[in-house]
Design a protein around this motif. Structure first.
Motif, PDB file in Angstrom:
ATOM      1  N   GLU A  25       9.501  -0.726   7.889  1.00 59.42           N
ATOM      2  CA  GLU A  25       8.348  -1.204   8.581  1.00 59.42           C
ATOM      3  C   GLU A  25       7.623  -2.314   7.765  1.00 59.42           C
ATOM      4  O   GLU A  25       7.604  -2.469   6.773  1.00 59.42           O
ATOM      5  N   GLY A  26       7.022  -3.331   8.585  1.00 60.54           N
ATOM      6  CA  GLY A  26       6.384  -4.458   8.170  1.00 60.54           C
ATOM      7  C   GLY A  26       6.494  -5.618   8.993  1.00 60.54           C
ATOM      8  O   GLY A  26       6.186  -5.424  10.209  1.00 60.54           O
ATOM      9  N   SER A  27       6.445  -6.706   8.542  1.00 57.44           N
ATOM     10  CA  SER A  27       6.179  -8.009   9.393  1.00 57.44           C
ATOM     11  C   SER A  27       7.020  -9.366   8.735  1.00 57.44           C
ATOM     12  O   SER A  27       7.270  -9.282   7.771  1.00 57.44           O
ATOM     13  N   ILE A  28       7.380 -10.188   9.952  1.00 54.39           N
ATOM     14  CA  ILE A  28       8.095 -11.231   9.721  1.00 54.39           C
ATOM     15  C   ILE A  28       7.467 -12.517  10.182  1.00 54.39           C
ATOM     16  O   ILE A  28       6.700 -12.369  11.428  1.00 54.39           O
ATOM     17  N   LYS A  56       8.765  -1.249  13.176  1.00 52.52           N
ATOM     18  CA  LYS A  56       8.795  -0.102  12.655  1.00 52.52           C
ATOM     19  C   LYS A  56       9.905   0.508  13.409  1.00 52.52           C
ATOM     20  O   LYS A  56       9.908   0.678  14.453  1.00 52.52           O
ATOM     21  N   GLY A  57      10.574   1.123  12.418  1.00 52.63           N
ATOM     22  CA  GLY A  57      12.009   1.965  12.797  1.00 52.63           C
ATOM     23  C   GLY A  57      12.522   0.918  13.921  1.00 52.63           C
ATOM     24  O   GLY A  57      13.120  -0.172  13.314  1.00 52.63           O
ATOM     25  N   ASP A  58      13.100   1.157  15.016  1.00 57.90           N
ATOM     26  CA  ASP A  58      13.789   0.150  16.049  1.00 57.90           C
ATOM     27  C   ASP A  58      12.742  -0.442  16.823  1.00 57.90           C
ATOM     28  O   ASP A  58      13.321  -1.240  17.644  1.00 57.90           O
ATOM     29  N   SER A  59      11.556  -0.500  16.786  1.00 62.62           N
ATOM     30  CA  SER A  59      10.643  -0.921  17.315  1.00 62.62           C
ATOM     31  C   SER A  59      10.107  -2.387  17.008  1.00 62.62           C
ATOM     32  O   SER A  59       9.867  -2.358  15.888  1.00 62.62           O
ATOM     33  N   THR A  60       9.927  -3.442  17.759  1.00 59.10           N
ATOM     34  CA  THR A  60       9.508  -4.722  17.331  1.00 59.10           C
ATOM     35  C   THR A  60       8.633  -5.495  18.465  1.00 59.10           C
ATOM     36  O   THR A  60       8.704  -5.092  19.518  1.00 59.10           O
ATOM     37  N   SER A  61       7.658  -6.184  17.902  1.00 59.25           N
ATOM     38  CA  SER A  61       6.718  -6.774  18.412  1.00 59.25           C
ATOM     39  C   SER A  61       6.803  -8.329  18.004  1.00 59.25           C
ATOM     40  O   SER A  61       6.316  -8.484  17.032  1.00 59.25           O
ATOM     41  N   ALA A  62       7.159  -9.209  18.816  1.00 61.70           N
ATOM     42  CA  ALA A  62       6.918 -10.738  18.748  1.00 61.70           C
ATOM     43  C   ALA A  62       5.955 -11.465  19.280  1.00 61.70           C
ATOM     44  O   ALA A  62       6.121 -11.215  20.525  1.00 61.70           O
ATOM     45  N   SER A  63       4.929 -11.970  18.629  1.00 64.59           N
ATOM     46  CA  SER A  63       3.809 -12.617  19.264  1.00 64.59           C
ATOM     47  C   SER A  63       3.604 -13.966  18.835  1.00 64.59           C
ATOM     48  O   SER A  63       4.054 -14.339  17.616  1.00 64.59           O
ATOM     49  N   GLU A 191       6.479  -5.837   3.669  1.00 62.88           N
ATOM     50  CA  GLU A 191       6.422  -4.668   3.824  1.00 62.88           C
ATOM     51  C   GLU A 191       5.092  -4.146   3.804  1.00 62.88           C
ATOM     52  O   GLU A 191       4.163  -4.192   3.044  1.00 62.88           O
ATOM     53  N   GLU A 192       4.571  -3.703   4.985  1.00 60.99           N
ATOM     54  CA  GLU A 192       3.360  -3.141   5.241  1.00 60.99           C
ATOM     55  C   GLU A 192       3.070  -2.389   6.597  1.00 60.99           C
ATOM     56  O   GLU A 192       3.899  -2.427   7.258  1.00 60.99           O
ATOM     57  N   LYS A 193       1.851  -1.861   6.748  1.00 61.13           N
ATOM     58  CA  LYS A 193       1.524  -0.994   8.003  1.00 61.13           C
ATOM     59  C   LYS A 193       1.453  -1.957   8.989  1.00 61.13           C
ATOM     60  O   LYS A 193       0.782  -2.847   9.018  1.00 61.13           O
ATOM     61  N   VAL A 194       2.159  -1.392  10.199  1.00 64.42           N
ATOM     62  CA  VAL A 194       2.004  -1.976  11.233  1.00 64.42           C
ATOM     63  C   VAL A 194       0.509  -1.934  12.170  1.00 64.42           C
ATOM     64  O   VAL A 194       0.331  -0.515  11.985  1.00 64.42           O
ATOM     65  N   PRO A 195      -0.294  -2.571  12.634  1.00 64.01           N
ATOM     66  CA  PRO A 195      -1.279  -2.142  13.299  1.00 64.01           C
ATOM     67  C   PRO A 195      -1.267  -1.502  14.259  1.00 64.01           C
ATOM     68  O   PRO A 195      -0.241  -1.556  15.059  1.00 64.01           O
ATOM     69  N   ALA A 196      -2.169  -0.738  14.586  1.00 68.18           N
ATOM     70  CA  ALA A 196      -2.063   0.429  15.743  1.00 68.18           C
ATOM     71  C   ALA A 196      -2.217  -0.440  16.895  1.00 68.18           C
ATOM     72  O   ALA A 196      -2.707  -1.481  17.108  1.00 68.18           O
ATOM     73  N   GLY A 197      -1.308   0.113  17.887  1.00 72.90           N
ATOM     74  CA  GLY A 197      -1.126  -0.573  19.141  1.00 72.90           C
ATOM     75  C   GLY A 197      -0.264  -1.545  19.415  1.00 72.90           C
ATOM     76  O   GLY A 197      -0.169  -2.496  20.334  1.00 72.90           O
ATOM     77  N   SER A 198       0.726  -2.172  18.340  1.00 73.06           N
ATOM     78  CA  SER A 198       1.273  -3.059  18.309  1.00 73.06           C
ATOM     79  C   SER A 198       2.519  -2.866  19.293  1.00 73.06           C
ATOM     80  O   SER A 198       3.047  -3.904  19.709  1.00 73.06           O
ATOM     81  N   PHE A 199       2.958  -1.724  19.816  1.00 76.77           N
ATOM     82  CA  PHE A 199       4.241  -1.712  20.554  1.00 76.77           C
ATOM     83  C   PHE A 199       3.666  -0.873  21.881  1.00 76.77           C
ATOM     84  O   PHE A 199       4.330  -0.645  22.664  1.00 76.77           O
ATOM     85  N   SER A 200       2.342  -1.283  22.448  1.00 71.97           N
ATOM     86  CA  SER A 200       1.967  -0.801  23.758  1.00 71.97           C
ATOM     87  C   SER A 200       1.014  -1.821  24.207  1.00 71.97           C
ATOM     88  O   SER A 200       0.374  -2.707  23.447  1.00 71.97           O
ATOM     89  N   ALA A 201       0.571  -1.490  25.771  1.00 72.07           N
ATOM     90  CA  ALA A 201      -0.469  -2.638  26.147  1.00 72.07           C
ATOM     91  C   ALA A 201      -1.793  -1.648  26.224  1.00 72.07           C
ATOM     92  O   ALA A 201      -1.760  -0.743  26.709  1.00 72.07           O
TER      93      ALA A 201
END
Length: 220
Positions: A25-28, A56-63, A191-201
């Motif tokens: 879990e984290g960010s790039i 986080k896990g197998d989910s990613t969000s590229a913005s 390595e950080e907590k992913v913001p809530a709602g990162s993997f949904s609309a």
């Protein structure tokens, strides 16, 4: 006997020092630059220079954000889930595109067919040691240098999904998307907590199909 014990301890510490770290879990943060076709040159200056990926896990969000639009591509390769969120202020539009399995199969037809040739050079990128490879695309005949590290394990995202993970995690690479060549360089991995709602609309996005999006772009 002491020498044997010390030698064994040293060998173990060296092995552990080079072991792979799995980050779940984290960010790039990527620095990106583009080569675009002649008919897109006018918009090149407005393209984003940075991409932020949460995972986080197998989910990613590229913005990424630019003066003209912001986008967020959410994906999970294991479940073949993909959703694109687009915000276009000049059109007063917030669009959510949910890709169906058929859409994903269609897009895969345009994926590159890559081969990897190992080089002798190494390079430090974002505090990780990357090994040089020449990556060639059989479809286009184009080649570019890339650097991969085996010091960390991170799930693939929309920028890195084309690369075989046996070579490690891509730190610096070139890829093609929607007719554009994208050069990407990792600036930071956290390595950080992913913001809530990162993997949904959120509910203020209008749901449309991939074919509707293509129609809006003048493609059929």
């Amino acid at each position: 006997m002491k020498k044997l014990i010390l030698s064994a301890a040293l060998a173990l510490s060296v092995t552990l020092g080079f072991s792979q770290k799995k980050i779940t879990e984290g960010s790039i943060t990527y620095q990106v630059e583009y080569e675009v076709p002649a008919n897109m040159q006018a918009m090149k200056a407005s393209l984003p220079t940075e991409v932020k990926v949460y995972f986080k896990g197998d989910s990613t969000s590229a913005s990424n954000k630019s003066a003209m639009y912001s986008s967020n591509l959410i994906m999970n390769p294991k479940t073949e889930y993909q959703r694109l969120l687009l915000e276009i202020p000049m059109m007063n539009k917030k669009l959510s595109v949910r890709f169906t399995p058929d859409d994903i199969e269609t897009m895969k037809e345009s994926f590159p067919e890559l081969t990897f040739t190992e080089g002798a050079e190494t390079k430090s990128v974002a505090s990780y040691t990357g090994k040089k490879y020449t990556v060639s695309d059989k479809k286009t005949g184009k080649s570019a240098d890339a650097y991969f590290t085996k010091e960390i394990e991170i799930p693939a995202n929309s920028l890195t999904q084309y690369f075989d993970k046996q070579y490690g995690f891509p730190l610096e690479f070139t890829t093609s998307q929607q007719g554009m060549t994208v050069r990407a360089l990792v600036k930071e991995i956290k390595e950080e907590k992913v913001p809530a709602g990162s993997f949904s609309a959120s509910k203020d996005y209008e749901e449309i199909s991939f074919s509707q999006l293509q129609g809006m772009m003048g493609r059929r």
